[in-house]
Design a protein around this motif. Structure first.
Motif, PDB file in Angstrom:
ATOM      1  N   LEU A   1       0.823  -1.201   0.000  1.00 32.77           N
ATOM      2  CA  LEU A   1       0.000   0.000   0.000  1.00 32.77           C
ATOM      3  C   LEU A   1       0.860   1.256   0.000  1.00 32.77           C
ATOM      4  O   LEU A   1       0.629   2.189  -0.767  1.00 32.77           O
ATOM      5  CB  LEU A   1      -0.928  -0.002   1.217  1.00 32.77           C
ATOM      6  CG  LEU A   1      -1.724   1.277   1.434  1.00 32.77           C
ATOM      7  CD1 LEU A   1      -2.784   1.444   0.370  1.00 32.77           C
ATOM      8  CD2 LEU A   1      -2.312   1.304   2.812  1.00 32.77           C
ATOM      9  N   LEU A   2       1.884   1.277   0.859  1.00 29.23           N
ATOM     10  CA  LEU A   2       2.762   2.451   0.911  1.00 29.23           C
ATOM     11  C   LEU A   2       3.503   2.648  -0.407  1.00 29.23           C
ATOM     12  O   LEU A   2       3.685   3.776  -0.867  1.00 29.23           O
ATOM     13  CB  LEU A   2       3.740   2.310   2.068  1.00 29.23           C
ATOM     14  CG  LEU A   2       3.129   2.421   3.457  1.00 29.23           C
ATOM     15  CD1 LEU A   2       4.178   2.154   4.512  1.00 29.23           C
ATOM     16  CD2 LEU A   2       2.511   3.781   3.655  1.00 29.23           C
ATOM     17  N   PHE A   3       3.934   1.557  -1.017  1.00 26.99           N
ATOM     18  CA  PHE A   3       4.615   1.670  -2.307  1.00 26.99           C
ATOM     19  C   PHE A   3       3.672   2.214  -3.375  1.00 26.99           C
ATOM     20  O   PHE A   3       4.039   3.083  -4.163  1.00 26.99           O
ATOM     21  CB  PHE A   3       5.171   0.311  -2.737  1.00 26.99           C
ATOM     22  CG  PHE A   3       5.872   0.342  -4.048  1.00 26.99           C
ATOM     23  CD1 PHE A   3       7.115   0.935  -4.176  1.00 26.99           C
ATOM     24  CD2 PHE A   3       5.285  -0.212  -5.178  1.00 26.99           C
ATOM     25  CE1 PHE A   3       7.763   0.976  -5.381  1.00 26.99           C
ATOM     26  CE2 PHE A   3       5.923  -0.176  -6.399  1.00 26.99           C
ATOM     27  CZ  PHE A   3       7.164   0.409  -6.500  1.00 26.99           C
ATOM     28  N   GLY A   4       2.446   1.725  -3.379  1.00 23.84           N
ATOM     29  CA  GLY A   4       1.473   2.210  -4.351  1.00 23.84           C
ATOM     30  C   GLY A   4       1.138   3.673  -4.147  1.00 23.84           C
ATOM     31  O   GLY A   4       0.990   4.430  -5.103  1.00 23.84           O
ATOM     32  N   LEU A   5       1.022   4.083  -2.878  1.00 21.46           N
ATOM     33  CA  LEU A   5       0.739   5.493  -2.610  1.00 21.46           C
ATOM     34  C   LEU A   5       1.892   6.383  -3.022  1.00 21.46           C
ATOM     35  O   LEU A   5       1.692   7.472  -3.557  1.00 21.46           O
ATOM     36  CB  LEU A   5       0.429   5.686  -1.120  1.00 21.46           C
ATOM     37  CG  LEU A   5      -0.907   5.134  -0.647  1.00 21.46           C
ATOM     38  CD1 LEU A   5      -1.013   5.272   0.868  1.00 21.46           C
ATOM     39  CD2 LEU A   5      -2.061   5.835  -1.321  1.00 21.46           C
ATOM     40  N   SER A   6       3.125   5.924  -2.782  1.00 12.43           N
ATOM     41  CA  SER A   6       4.271   6.751  -3.173  1.00 12.43           C
ATOM     42  C   SER A   6       4.386   6.830  -4.695  1.00 12.43           C
ATOM     43  O   SER A   6       4.812   7.851  -5.237  1.00 12.43           O
ATOM     44  CB  SER A   6       5.554   6.208  -2.566  1.00 12.43           C
ATOM     45  OG  SER A   6       5.858   4.950  -3.130  1.00 12.43           O
ATOM     46  N   GLN A   7       4.012   5.761  -5.396  1.00 12.18           N
ATOM     47  CA  GLN A   7       4.054   5.796  -6.850  1.00 12.18           C
ATOM     48  C   GLN A   7       2.950   6.708  -7.400  1.00 12.18           C
ATOM     49  O   GLN A   7       3.127   7.342  -8.431  1.00 12.18           O
ATOM     50  CB  GLN A   7       3.898   4.386  -7.427  1.00 12.18           C
ATOM     51  CG  GLN A   7       5.054   3.462  -7.108  1.00 12.18           C
ATOM     52  CD  GLN A   7       6.358   3.968  -7.678  1.00 12.18           C
ATOM     53  OE1 GLN A   7       6.430   4.369  -8.827  1.00 12.18           O
ATOM     54  NE2 GLN A   7       7.399   3.958  -6.868  1.00 12.18           N
TER      55      GLN A   7
END
Length: 72
Positions: free
Chosen positions: A60-66
């Motif tokens: 989730l954090l990776f997707g939000l940062s992307q």
């Protein structure tokens, strides 16, 4: 009113405002409220339970940062 008197009154009022601001700026520092560091009461109805981290959190954090990146 003479210029010297006006300057004096302005100086005195500016000094008063600065001293009031300095007195209001002071905040108490962090301190320990209890002498026993192990004592931390929980609210009524809540038991201490161990929370296991979710494996999808990193995704989730990776997707939000992307998603924050601009599309180029």
């Amino acid at each position: 009113m003479k210029l010297e008197i006006a300057r004096g009154l302005f100086f005195v009022s500016a000094l008063g405002v600065a001293s009031l601001a300095a007195a209001a700026w002071h905040e108490p520092g962090p301190q320990v409220l209890t002498s026993d560091p192990e004592h931390c009461p929980l609210p009524r109805g809540q038991a201490a339970k161990v929370v296991q981290p979710d494996g999808d959190l990193l995704l989730l954090l990776f997707g939000l940062s992307q998603g924050l990146r601009g599309q180029s």
